[in-house]
Design a protein around this motif. Structure first.
Motif, PDB file in Angstrom:
ATOM      1  N   SER A   1       0.795  -1.225   0.000  1.00  0.00           N
ATOM      2  CA  SER A   1       0.000   0.000   0.000  1.00  0.00           C
ATOM      3  C   SER A   1       0.828   1.276   0.000  1.00  0.00           C
ATOM      4  N   LEU A   2       2.148   1.185   0.208  1.00  0.00           N
ATOM      5  CA  LEU A   2       2.981   2.378   0.342  1.00  0.00           C
ATOM      6  C   LEU A   2       4.055   2.444  -0.734  1.00  0.00           C
ATOM      7  N   ALA A   3       4.452   3.662  -1.076  1.00  0.00           N
ATOM      8  CA  ALA A   3       5.534   3.869  -2.039  1.00  0.00           C
ATOM      9  C   ALA A   3       6.074   5.285  -1.880  1.00  0.00           C
ATOM     10  N   GLY A   4       7.233   5.494  -2.440  1.00  0.00           N
ATOM     11  CA  GLY A   4       7.800   6.836  -2.507  1.00  0.00           C
ATOM     12  C   GLY A   4       7.581   7.389  -3.902  1.00  0.00           C
TER      13      GLY A   4
ATOM     14  N   SER B   1       7.728  -4.378   1.967  1.00  0.00           N
ATOM     15  CA  SER B   1       7.022  -4.264   3.235  1.00  0.00           C
ATOM     16  C   SER B   1       5.517  -4.205   2.995  1.00  0.00           C
ATOM     17  N   ALA B   2       4.775  -4.950   3.801  1.00  0.00           N
ATOM     18  CA  ALA B   2       3.316  -4.918   3.728  1.00  0.00           C
ATOM     19  C   ALA B   2       2.726  -3.942   4.733  1.00  0.00           C
TER      20      ALA B   2
ATOM     21  N   TYR C   1       9.810   0.091   5.805  1.00  0.00           N
ATOM     22  CA  TYR C   1      11.174   0.373   5.366  1.00  0.00           C
ATOM     23  C   TYR C   1      12.021   0.952   6.500  1.00  0.00           C
ATOM     24  N   LEU C   2      12.507   0.048   7.344  1.00  0.00           N
ATOM     25  CA  LEU C   2      13.258   0.414   8.544  1.00  0.00           C
ATOM     26  C   LEU C   2      14.647  -0.223   8.517  1.00  0.00           C
TER      27      LEU C   2
ATOM     28  N   GLY D   1      11.077  -5.321   5.392  1.00  0.00           N
ATOM     29  CA  GLY D   1      11.086  -5.185   3.943  1.00  0.00           C
ATOM     30  C   GLY D   1      11.271  -3.740   3.528  1.00  0.00           C
ATOM     31  N   HIS D   2      11.359  -3.510   2.234  1.00  0.00           N
ATOM     32  CA  HIS D   2      11.540  -2.145   1.753  1.00  0.00           C
ATOM     33  C   HIS D   2      10.288  -1.639   1.048  1.00  0.00           C
ATOM     34  N   VAL D   3      10.297  -0.364   0.738  1.00  0.00           N
ATOM     35  CA  VAL D   3       9.214   0.297   0.019  1.00  0.00           C
ATOM     36  C   VAL D   3       9.764   0.764  -1.317  1.00  0.00           C
TER      37      VAL D   3
END
Length: 412
Positions: free
Chosen positions: A46-49, A205-206, A214-215, A223-225
């Motif tokens: 659900s997330l992105a940059g 990342s979910a 993304y940590l 996980g990453h974004v």
């Protein structure tokens, strides 16, 4: 061979333009947010940059816009910004400027549109520009054609390591006599097809909240974004830059090293031997000892396994120092931009050296144990003379770049 960075062009989730990007980092503004443009629910992401507020009509001519994908629009914009930042105009010798950009996935959005047309309406619905807009070399080619840069040019495809590897290739080009090279890259993998391709890695990342996704180097890493955008830089042979009266020098590319795990096309090598070797090669190339490095800008994969391997590589090289080496992962604010991310990290490192400020890693609240390493949790003031930038690409690519403040003292 050293090169001077004389121009920076940034199109990133943190902003369009180098100062907008830098100010966003210093303010600690998270550029990761809910995906816009389509519903990603079925992908479990659900997330992105995303680069918000980017109007291609401000940067790309209409006749060129219809031929190209969003990632190329961003490269065209960033290339213009880099040249303007450097005060660089195409010299009379059209062979004096090269374009060597990196690409990870090519023209995703354009291709998806054309494939949908193919399946819905048949072959006649596919336009002629599909043959070039998707191509991973499109941005290099279009920048070269538009700006009249006819020096030796190419594209580097080593995924996340590509931004650094393009600079490595620029040094080869300059060594053979081309004084100026545009390097770096952008990506735009934000459409259903591209997101699905990346989701199959199992490393996204979910999380549904930006502060929980993304940590890098955090015990909560999950996980990453993904992200889009990147940076393009103008690098020049020192004598040529000063001969033309370059108005600023952001810093010097002093050393570069690259290796490959030669292990597996998807899984990382179980140790960090080749990653550490890439760092040592770059330091040796620059004539710099581990004790002289003021900061490491890490790749920051954001998965426990890959983070542990990166810390192992950094520890193997810098662990014997009398003081822990500071390590930060600024991509945690933007998402991983594939080839564009390592290029953006180079721009960030140069800005950090200019202002003597180290941006922290986003939401690093529970850092993992890292003996001999100082994980930077929040923005700090620190003099920076030598910075190492690291990057990895899917499939086993490892790259390292050594940056120094301009040796002539003419930094911006």
């Amino acid at each position: 061979m050293s090169l001077l960075v004389t121009g920076l062009g940034v199109v990133a989730p943190t902003g369009i333009g180098v100062e907008a990007h830098w100010e966003s980092l210093l303010r600690g503004e998270h550029a990761i947010g809910p995906i816009e443009g389509f519903d990603p629910t079925q992908y479990g992401i659900s997330l992105a940059g995303q680069v918000r507020g980017f109007d291609p009509d401000e940067h790309v001519a209409p006749q060129l816009k219809v031929q190209t994908d969003r990632w190329t629009w961003m490269s065209l914009a960033a290339a213009t910004l880099a040249a303007e930042d450097a005060g660089y105009t195409a010299p009379e010798d059209v062979y004096a400027t090269s374009v060597f950009l990196a690409s990870g996935s090519g023209g995703n959005e354009f291709s998806q549109h054309e494939i949908q047309g193919l399946w819905a309406r048949g072959p006649k619905a596919v336009g002629a520009y599909q043959s070039i807009a998707w191509f991973y070399a499109a941005s290099t080619g279009q920048v070269s054609i538009r700006d009249g840069y006819k020096g030796p040019s190419g594209v580097v495809v080593s995924e996340g390591a590509g931004g650094l590897d393009s600079i490595g290739w620029a040094r080869r080009v300059a060594r053979r006599g081309t004084p100026a090279v545009l390097v770096g890259g952008t990506e735009a993998g934000m459409c259903p097809y591209a997101l699905l391709c990346q989701a199959t890695s199992g490393r996204l990342s979910a999380a549904t909240r930006p502060e929980e996704a993304y940590l890098p180097f955090d015990r909560r890493a999950n996980g990453h974004v993904v992200g889009e955008g990147g940076a393009i830089l103008l690098v020049e042979e020192p004598g040529a830059a000063r001969a033309r009266g370059a108005r600023q020098v952001w810093g010097e590319v002093a050393g570069y090293g690259a290796t490959h795990d030669a292990h597996h096309h998807e899984d990382p090598a179980p140790d960090a031997t080749q990653y550490a070797r890439a760092i040592r090669l770059a330091l040796a190339d620059a004539g710099v000892s581990p004790d002289e490095v003021d900061l490491v800008v890490a790749d920051g994969a954001g998965t426990p396994e890959l983070d542990a391997l990166e810390l192992a590589a950094i520890g193997a090289v810098f662990g014997s120092r009398s003081t822990p080496v500071p390590v930060t992962a600024p991509s945690s604010w933007t998402g991983r931009l594939m080839a564009g991310g390592s290029a953006l990290n180079v721009a960030t490192a140069l800005l950090a050296m200019r202002d003597g400020i180290v941006p922290g890693t986003a939401h690093l609240q529970q850092p993992v144990e890292a003996p001999g390493i100082d994980l930077v949790q929040s923005t700090r003031v620190q003099e920076l003379r030598t910075v190492v930038v690291l990057a990895r690409g899917a499939g086993g690519f490892n790259s390292s770049l050594v940056l120094r403040r301009d040796p002539a003292g003419e930094a911006a």
